[in-house]
Design a protein around this motif. Structure first.
Motif, PDB file in Angstrom:
ATOM      1  N   SER A 138       0.794  -1.246   0.000  1.00  0.00           N
ATOM      2  CA  SER A 138       0.000   0.000   0.000  1.00  0.00           C
ATOM      3  C   SER A 138       0.816   1.281   0.000  1.00  0.00           C
ATOM      4  CB  SER A 138      -0.956   0.068   1.210  1.00  0.00           C
ATOM      5  OG  SER A 138      -1.845  -0.998   1.156  1.00  0.00           O
ATOM      6  N   SER A 204     -11.558   4.702   0.322  1.00  0.00           N
ATOM      7  CA  SER A 204     -12.472   3.555   0.175  1.00  0.00           C
ATOM      8  C   SER A 204     -13.078   3.195   1.516  1.00  0.00           C
ATOM      9  CB  SER A 204     -11.733   2.315  -0.307  1.00  0.00           C
ATOM     10  OG  SER A 204     -10.877   2.607  -1.333  1.00  0.00           O
ATOM     11  N   ASP A 304     -15.174  -2.824  -4.995  1.00  0.00           N
ATOM     12  CA  ASP A 304     -13.996  -2.076  -4.520  1.00  0.00           C
ATOM     13  C   ASP A 304     -12.946  -2.104  -5.641  1.00  0.00           C
ATOM     14  OD1 ASP A 304     -11.841  -1.011  -3.198  1.00  0.00           O
ATOM     15  OD2 ASP A 304     -11.704  -2.550  -1.648  1.00  0.00           O
ATOM     16  N   THR A 334     -10.494   5.014  -5.235  1.00  0.00           N
ATOM     17  CA  THR A 334      -9.686   5.747  -4.252  1.00  0.00           C
ATOM     18  C   THR A 334      -8.484   6.415  -4.918  1.00  0.00           C
ATOM     19  OG1 THR A 334      -8.373   5.498  -2.226  1.00  0.00           O
ATOM     20  CG2 THR A 334      -8.383   3.611  -3.707  1.00  0.00           C
ATOM     21  N   SER A 336      -5.797   6.678  -3.030  1.00  0.00           N
ATOM     22  CA  SER A 336      -4.705   6.217  -2.154  1.00  0.00           C
ATOM     23  C   SER A 336      -3.562   5.578  -2.925  1.00  0.00           C
ATOM     24  CB  SER A 336      -5.229   5.206  -1.131  1.00  0.00           C
ATOM     25  OG  SER A 336      -6.012   5.861  -0.175  1.00  0.00           O
ATOM     26  N   LYS A 337      -3.877   4.814  -3.967  1.00  0.00           N
ATOM     27  CA  LYS A 337      -2.831   4.106  -4.706  1.00  0.00           C
ATOM     28  C   LYS A 337      -2.265   4.964  -5.828  1.00  0.00           C
ATOM     29  CE  LYS A 337      -3.810   0.099  -2.702  1.00  0.00           C
ATOM     30  NZ  LYS A 337      -2.939  -0.784  -1.987  1.00  0.00           N
ATOM     31  N   ARG A 344      -6.510  10.790   1.927  1.00  0.00           N
ATOM     32  CA  ARG A 344      -7.814  10.298   2.394  1.00  0.00           C
ATOM     33  C   ARG A 344      -8.938  10.795   1.481  1.00  0.00           C
ATOM     34  NH1 ARG A 344      -6.968   6.542   3.089  1.00  0.00           N
ATOM     35  NH2 ARG A 344      -8.830   5.876   4.159  1.00  0.00           N
TER      36      ARG A 344
HETATM   37  C1  LIG Z   1      -8.640  -4.015  -1.156  1.00  0.00           C
HETATM   38  C2  LIG Z   1      -8.336  -2.578  -0.843  1.00  0.00           C
HETATM   39  N1  LIG Z   1      -9.297  -1.661  -0.960  1.00  0.00           N
HETATM   40  C3  LIG Z   1      -9.069  -0.358  -0.720  1.00  0.00           C
HETATM   41  C4  LIG Z   1      -7.822   0.084  -0.357  1.00  0.00           C
HETATM   42  C5  LIG Z   1      -7.581   1.562  -0.159  1.00  0.00           C
HETATM   43  O1  LIG Z   1      -8.182   2.039   0.960  1.00  0.00           O
HETATM   44  P1  LIG Z   1      -8.323   3.610   1.238  1.00  0.00           P
HETATM   45  O2  LIG Z   1      -8.897   4.242   0.016  1.00  0.00           O
HETATM   46  O3  LIG Z   1      -9.254   3.660   2.400  1.00  0.00           O
HETATM   47  O4  LIG Z   1      -6.962   4.135   1.551  1.00  0.00           O
HETATM   48  C6  LIG Z   1      -6.797  -0.815  -0.189  1.00  0.00           C
HETATM   49  C7  LIG Z   1      -5.485  -0.348   0.272  1.00  0.00           C
HETATM   50  O5  LIG Z   1      -4.562  -1.063   0.494  1.00  0.00           O
HETATM   51  C8  LIG Z   1      -7.051  -2.185  -0.453  1.00  0.00           C
HETATM   52  O6  LIG Z   1      -6.074  -3.095  -0.331  1.00  0.00           O
END
Ligand SMILES: Cc1ncc(COP(=O)(O)O)c(C=O)c1O
Length: 498
Positions: A138, A204, A304, A334, A336-337, A344
């Motif tokens: 992550s 997410s 997701d 998201t 995030s990645k 956030r």
């Molecule tokens: C399966 C999955 N969904 C969502 C996320 C991202 O979560 P968020 O958007 O809350 O940072 C991750 C992050 O590692 C994930 O592994």
């Protein structure tokens, strides 16, 4: 002249009517606040002049009290900066001992809390989550993030903001950002959407939370992928739902097994583009089966789509939501990645007839998403920086993923099975039966190898043991050495012979 930061005034009351002199009252109050840890080591305290004005007394008793506190080591003076609570307080005032004392303090009466919180792990200190480096999952390649562009945009939007930027926004979030996200999703992810259906959320995680609150009641049955994403399960646990673990194979969630286990489940939580953690892409026939099931049993699908921007050696896979002609899918994405997790920020695409319910639930939670980064993101996307960043990261992760797959192959040959290397920022290696991945991961952390144990992603009895290996944040040149270190560990653990 150097500007001395101003300190908060402590809650000190002086009483002129009592016999105790004012300086003694001040001294006692400060001392009690330091011992009681209302004032912490290194914290600045107001100047004698400011405190005297605040309390409406002469400066002399304040000077006397401060002098005594300085002499006894409760205060320290820093030239040009002011007066502070001493940064090296005696041991009995140290934080760790204080926390212990707090925990063991005798309290009277019952102290009821929500029973469901007991179903969540508490005080968890997972060793593989403690570090940053080899195989952490992550973490994107932060060094490629265009910070200059980003900080210019932050500056642009924080200078002279107008009233609407400072006031509460609508529950769905910024319309401009929703518009920009729709353009991206329609084009790159095959999502059918319109800005009125999009809600900007805190990643997410918040999307999962809001969807659960809208769609599910306590005790409702819901399908989750087995193995699957631990944080989806935390949300469902807290909501008191009955999770039905449905096995995944190379085609993704096994819908037929799900139907056998619980046809009437209210919802299925899936990651069809890149199943977490095993990495399967759900096949076309399973997608249609899943949508058929949802329609015939009146169920919902929570999709997701957390990292499908990165695919290696195959065409991008369109979203499940795009195939859905019955508006049964809640689509979650998201930043995030693709940008960074501390932003956030994520989004969901809501079936049109549910938008009002999602809005009502969101208003009961945190009202809306903070404005500043929505405005920054809107321009980041509209001005082409997002598309450019994505293109660059695809190349970077493609290289890192090849380096990891090649090194695993060179070091282990066919002795370790690799799963799910076609997409995303992680892959999985499984280890032979008879070994315990969690115990090995604990010892790996001592060698600064951050191996996420596969068995921890199962709700029921783990079918496989192994490790989830992230490659997003490790430079290609460092990967062979990390894999070599992992091999030494596995040899020491007798999982492999040399
Ligand atoms: C399966 C999955 N969904 C969502 C996320 C991202 O979560 P968020 O958007 O809350 O940072 C991750 C992050 O590692 C994930 O592994």
């Amino acid at each position: 002249m150097k500007k001395v930061p101003s300190a908060f005034s402590p809650v000190i009351a002086v009483d002129r009517k009592i016999a105790k002199p004012l300086h003694r009252q001040l001294y006692d109050s400060y001392r009690a606040m330091i011992v009681g840890r209302a004032l912490r080591a290194g914290q600045q305290i107001p100047s004698t002049r400011a405190l005297a004005i605040e309390l409406g007394i002469s400066r002399i008793p304040v000077l006397t009290a401060y002098a005594q506190l300085l002499a006894e080591g409760y205060f320290e003076a820093r030239a040009g900066s002011g007066t502070f609570v001493c940064s090296t307080l005696p041991e009995q005032l140290a934080p760790a001992q204080h926390r212990d004392a707090l925990l063991h303090k005798v309290r009277r009466g019952s102290r009821p809390v929500a029973g469901r919180t007991a179903d969540l792990p508490m005080g968890e200190n997972l060793p593989w989550l403690q570090g940053f480096g080899a195989f952490t999952i992550s973490h994107p390649a932060y060094e490629y993030f265009p910070f200059q562009v980003w900080s210019n945009l932050v500056m642009r939007h924080s200078r002279n903001p107008n009233a609407s930027a400072l006031h509460y926004g609508g529950a769905l979030g910024s319309e401009d950002l929703r518009e920009a996200i729709c353009t991206y999703l329609r084009t790159a992810r095959g999502v059918r959407c319109d800005p009125q259906q999009v809600m900007i959320v805190a990643g997410s995680q918040q999307a999962l939370e809001i969807s659960t609150r809208v769609l599910l009641d306590p005790e409702t049955s819901v399908w989750v992928e087995e193995p699957g994403y631990w944080l989806t399960r935390r949300v469902l646990t807290l909501a008191g739902c009955r999770m039905i673990p449905v096995p995944v194979d190379t085609e993704g969630l096994n819908v037929a097994v799900g139907i056998k286990l619980c046809r009437k489940a209210r919802a299925a939580y899936v990651a069809p583009s890149h199943q977490y953690p095993l990495g399967a892409t759900m096949s076309a026939s399973r997608r249609l089966q899943l949508l058929d099931w949802a329609q015939s049993s009146g169920s919902w699908i929570v999709e997701d789509d957390y990292d499908s921007e990165y695919r290696y050696g195959s065409m991008p896979i369109a979203s499940l939501q795009g195939l859905d002609s019955d508006s049964r899918v809640i689509y979650i994405g998201t930043f995030s990645k693709v940008l960074f997790p501390s932003l956030r920020t994520g989004y969901m695409v809501i079936p049109p007839d549910l938008v009002d319910r999602f809005v009502a639930v969101r208003q009961a939670l945190d009202l809306t998403h903070p404005h500043l980064y929505q405005a920054v993101l809107t321009d980041f996307i509209r001005e082409g920086h997002f598309a450019r960043h994505l293109r660059r990261l695809r190349l970077v992760y493609g290289e890192r993923r090849t380096a990891l797959v090649d090194s695993l192959h060179q070091q282990f040959g066919s002795r370790l099975e690799v799963h799910g290397a076609q997409a995303g920022m992680h892959l999985v290696v499984s280890i032979p039966k008879g070994f315990h991945d969690q115990e090995i991961a604990e010892r790996a952390a001592l060698r600064k190898l951050w191996l996420w144990p596969l068995s921890s992603t199962y709700l029921g009895k783990p079918l496989r043991q192994g490790f989830i290996l992230g490659f997003g944040s490790t430079k290609s040149a460092e990967i062979p050495n990390d894999v070599q270190r992992m091999k030494s560990l596995l040899v020491a653990e007798k999982v492999l012979t040399d």
